[in-house]
Design a protein around this motif. Structure first.
Motif, PDB file in Angstrom:
ATOM      1  N   HIS A  73     -16.702 114.924  37.419  1.00 52.23           N
ATOM      2  CA  HIS A  73     -15.945 113.990  38.254  1.00 52.23           C
ATOM      3  C   HIS A  73     -14.506 114.436  38.436  1.00 52.23           C
ATOM      4  O   HIS A  73     -13.962 114.387  39.554  1.00 52.23           O
ATOM      5  CB  HIS A  73     -15.994 112.583  37.646  1.00 52.23           C
ATOM      6  CG  HIS A  73     -17.218 111.818  38.023  1.00 52.23           C
ATOM      7  ND1 HIS A  73     -17.221 110.829  38.982  1.00 52.23           N
ATOM      8  CD2 HIS A  73     -18.498 111.915  37.599  1.00 52.23           C
ATOM      9  CE1 HIS A  73     -18.445 110.335  39.113  1.00 52.23           C
ATOM     10  NE2 HIS A  73     -19.237 110.974  38.278  1.00 52.23           N
ATOM     11  N   GLU A  74     -13.858 114.876  37.353  1.00 51.94           N
ATOM     12  CA  GLU A  74     -12.455 115.266  37.443  1.00 51.94           C
ATOM     13  C   GLU A  74     -12.263 116.523  38.290  1.00 51.94           C
ATOM     14  O   GLU A  74     -11.306 116.615  39.071  1.00 51.94           O
ATOM     15  CB  GLU A  74     -11.875 115.469  36.041  1.00 51.94           C
ATOM     16  CG  GLU A  74     -11.609 114.176  35.298  1.00 51.94           C
ATOM     17  CD  GLU A  74     -10.662 113.266  36.077  1.00 51.94           C
ATOM     18  OE1 GLU A  74      -9.468 113.583  36.149  1.00 51.94           O
ATOM     19  OE2 GLU A  74     -11.133 112.253  36.621  1.00 51.94           O
TER      20      GLU A  74
ATOM     21  N   LEU B  10      -8.029 121.881  32.870  1.00 49.07           N
ATOM     22  CA  LEU B  10      -9.247 122.358  33.529  1.00 49.07           C
ATOM     23  C   LEU B  10      -9.015 123.695  34.229  1.00 49.07           C
ATOM     24  O   LEU B  10      -9.849 124.599  34.163  1.00 49.07           O
ATOM     25  CB  LEU B  10      -9.755 121.309  34.515  1.00 49.07           C
ATOM     26  CG  LEU B  10     -10.410 120.085  33.867  1.00 49.07           C
ATOM     27  CD1 LEU B  10     -10.533 118.943  34.881  1.00 49.07           C
ATOM     28  CD2 LEU B  10     -11.779 120.446  33.312  1.00 49.07           C
ATOM     29  N   LEU B  11      -7.881 123.828  34.903  1.00 53.41           N
ATOM     30  CA  LEU B  11      -7.559 125.093  35.558  1.00 53.41           C
ATOM     31  C   LEU B  11      -7.430 126.211  34.529  1.00 53.41           C
ATOM     32  O   LEU B  11      -7.923 127.333  34.743  1.00 53.41           O
ATOM     33  CB  LEU B  11      -6.262 124.958  36.354  1.00 53.41           C
ATOM     34  CG  LEU B  11      -6.342 124.153  37.663  1.00 53.41           C
ATOM     35  CD1 LEU B  11      -4.945 123.894  38.212  1.00 53.41           C
ATOM     36  CD2 LEU B  11      -7.191 124.888  38.703  1.00 53.41           C
TER      37      LEU B  11
ATOM     38  N   ALA C 161      -2.877 130.090  36.460  1.00 56.36           N
ATOM     39  CA  ALA C 161      -4.315 129.839  36.360  1.00 56.36           C
ATOM     40  C   ALA C 161      -4.935 129.698  37.749  1.00 56.36           C
ATOM     41  O   ALA C 161      -6.012 130.238  38.024  1.00 56.36           O
ATOM     42  CB  ALA C 161      -4.556 128.585  35.527  1.00 56.36           C
ATOM     43  N   ARG C 162      -4.238 129.002  38.619  1.00 59.04           N
ATOM     44  CA  ARG C 162      -4.766 128.820  39.978  1.00 59.04           C
ATOM     45  C   ARG C 162      -4.901 130.153  40.697  1.00 59.04           C
ATOM     46  O   ARG C 162      -5.902 130.414  41.378  1.00 59.04           O
ATOM     47  CB  ARG C 162      -3.867 127.879  40.777  1.00 59.04           C
ATOM     48  CG  ARG C 162      -4.307 127.710  42.222  1.00 59.04           C
ATOM     49  CD  ARG C 162      -3.561 126.622  42.935  1.00 59.04           C
ATOM     50  NE  ARG C 162      -3.979 126.528  44.335  1.00 59.04           N
ATOM     51  CZ  ARG C 162      -3.681 125.520  45.133  1.00 59.04           C
ATOM     52  NH1 ARG C 162      -2.956 124.510  44.687  1.00 59.04           N
ATOM     53  NH2 ARG C 162      -4.100 125.520  46.391  1.00 59.04           N
ATOM     54  N   GLU C 163      -3.916 131.023  40.549  1.00 57.68           N
ATOM     55  CA  GLU C 163      -3.964 132.335  41.209  1.00 57.68           C
ATOM     56  C   GLU C 163      -5.105 133.187  40.668  1.00 57.68           C
ATOM     57  O   GLU C 163      -5.765 133.905  41.425  1.00 57.68           O
ATOM     58  CB  GLU C 163      -2.629 133.056  41.028  1.00 57.68           C
ATOM     59  CG  GLU C 163      -1.502 132.441  41.844  1.00 57.68           C
ATOM     60  CD  GLU C 163      -0.137 133.002  41.481  1.00 57.68           C
ATOM     61  OE1 GLU C 163       0.787 132.877  42.304  1.00 57.68           O
ATOM     62  OE2 GLU C 163       0.015 133.548  40.359  1.00 57.68           O
TER      63      GLU C 163
ATOM     64  N   GLY D 117      -9.835 118.200  43.273  1.00 59.06           N
ATOM     65  CA  GLY D 117      -9.924 119.211  44.328  1.00 59.06           C
ATOM     66  C   GLY D 117     -10.071 120.629  43.817  1.00 59.06           C
ATOM     67  O   GLY D 117      -9.889 121.595  44.581  1.00 59.06           O
ATOM     68  N   ILE D 118     -10.426 120.797  42.541  1.00 60.95           N
ATOM     69  CA  ILE D 118     -10.512 122.138  41.953  1.00 60.95           C
ATOM     70  C   ILE D 118     -11.658 122.939  42.551  1.00 60.95           C
ATOM     71  O   ILE D 118     -11.559 124.170  42.706  1.00 60.95           O
ATOM     72  CB  ILE D 118     -10.638 122.035  40.415  1.00 60.95           C
ATOM     73  CG1 ILE D 118      -9.323 121.476  39.844  1.00 60.95           C
ATOM     74  CG2 ILE D 118     -10.969 123.388  39.792  1.00 60.95           C
ATOM     75  CD1 ILE D 118      -9.360 121.202  38.352  1.00 60.95           C
ATOM     76  N   ARG D 119     -12.749 122.272  42.920  1.00 54.65           N
ATOM     77  CA  ARG D 119     -13.881 123.003  43.512  1.00 54.65           C
ATOM     78  C   ARG D 119     -13.467 123.773  44.768  1.00 54.65           C
ATOM     79  O   ARG D 119     -14.019 124.824  45.059  1.00 54.65           O
ATOM     80  CB  ARG D 119     -15.016 122.028  43.865  1.00 54.65           C
ATOM     81  CG  ARG D 119     -15.862 121.632  42.664  1.00 54.65           C
ATOM     82  CD  ARG D 119     -16.945 120.648  43.051  1.00 54.65           C
ATOM     83  NE  ARG D 119     -17.813 120.375  41.912  1.00 54.65           N
ATOM     84  CZ  ARG D 119     -18.954 120.999  41.671  1.00 54.65           C
ATOM     85  NH1 ARG D 119     -19.381 121.916  42.510  1.00 54.65           N
ATOM     86  NH2 ARG D 119     -19.684 120.702  40.613  1.00 54.65           N
TER      87      ARG D 119
END
Length: 348
Positions: free
Chosen positions: A31-32, A212-213, A8-10, A37-39
């Motif tokens: 907030h999460e 979330l990812l 998902a991150r890739e 640090g997902i932004r």
């Protein structure tokens, strides 16, 4: 989530599709995503904007004025969640009312408020009932229990709202809705699926980093296909039907009504009130609360933030005059507020 062997991150970091605006409807998501640090993983063409999914934030100024009136003019004990105490009203907050002798008691649930009323029969007790579908059933249970136990000194000042009408009002404000998983756990996914027919895309997301990812990766993957879509990325909690038991409970005690949302104005059918047969637990009826107009501080842009029209940092008073210690607007006060999230995590 994987596309071939991609994580998902890739998928998120490698997104090279068209510009897209994703609205985090839920304040907890805002907030999460910041906290985890997902932004920082998002390409420049992916923009996250905040929506109206913070119950304290969308509660209008007039509601605070009503609560202050009850505390100071009717001498009732106000039971409330802590977030509401410092939200500014037209002239005073509940913190101000407390400093003038009003009795403000912090609780963690409607059940706590009902219990307080039972233990203090000499006091008139009003619970400030705000929230969406997630918290409304608990308020209904407290009223039902009060009636069963013959408690007559308990009532609720109701500002509960429902999300479906807000989604309709916000159509066109974002390309994709990141739907709040806890709300959909109650409501189910039927409405979200129907909105696809109106061109509204969205994914239901959980609250862990992985969830979330996954939701963001699914959203970006589908968006590139160019067609409206809906995906439930929180299936371990959210079903198509939702919680039938919670739905029946709320429908037994409450009915729909028009409701004012901060920034969005009056949205028809988006609020809830107790049915006539439960009216003795409606604080507005019980204490004949006069209609309050409510006047927000003109310097505050909470309304624009809640519609995704601006970021908190675009507001001239953000982080200067308006801080968590001295809030000008509700979005800075609430633990789910976008301004609070930007202040804690997003300032450069």
């Amino acid at each position: 989530m994987s596309e071939g062997k991609k994580t998902a991150r890739e998928i998120i970091e490698g997104y090279d599709g068209p510009a897209v605006r994703i609205m985090e409807v839920c304040g907890t998501h805002t907030h999460e995503i910041f906290r985890l640090g997902i932004r920082k993983l998002l390409p420049k063409q992916v923009e996250l904007i905040s929506g109206p999914g913070c119950p304290v934030c969308v509660t209008p100024v007039s509601y605070i004025d009503e609560a202050v009136y009850l505390a100071l003019e009717k001498s009732v004990t106000i039971c409330t969640f802590g977030d509401l105490v410092r939200v500014p009203g037209s002239k005073k907050s509940l913190a101000d009312a407390r400093s003038e002798g009003g009795k403000i008691h912090i609780v963690y649930s409607p059940a706590d408020a009902e219990k307080y009323a039972k233990e203090h029969p000499e006091e008139e007790v009003v619970f400030l009932s705000v929230g969406f579908e997630t918290t409304t059933p608990a308020g209904c249970l407290s009223v039902k229990k009060a009636k069963e136990e013959g408690i007559t000194n308990y009532s609720m000042l109701i500002a509960n709202k429902t999300m479906p009408q807000a989604y309709e009002a916000l159509k066109g404000s974002a390309d994709i809705f990141l739907y709040p998983g806890h709300v959909n756990a109650i409501t189910g996914t039927k409405l979200c699926e129907e909105l696809v027919q109106e061109g509204v895309s969205g994914v239901v997301a959980g609250f862990t980093a992985k969830e979330l990812l996954t939701a963001l990766a699914v959203a970006l993957t589908h968006f590139q296909k160019g067609k409206p879509f809906f995906v439930n990325c929180y299936p371990r909690v959210v079903t198509e039907e939702g919680s039938k038991e919670a739905q029946r409970l709320v429908d037994t005690l409450m009915e729909a009504c028009d409701s004012e949302w901060r920034g969005l104005g009056i949205i028809p059918g988006s609020g809830l009130r107790l049915r006539d047969e439960w009216g003795m637990y409606d604080a507005r009826k019980k204490y004949q609360v006069p209609k309050m107009e409510g006047r927000a501080n003109p310097a505050c842009r909470c309304g624009d933030v809640l519609q995704g029209k601006c970021k908190p940092s675009d507001c001239k008073v953000f982080g200067k005059v308006c801080t968590p210690q001295h809030p000008v607007g509700a979005c800075m006060v609430s633990g789910e507020g976008a301004c609070s999230a930007y202040y804690m995590y997003g300032r450069e």
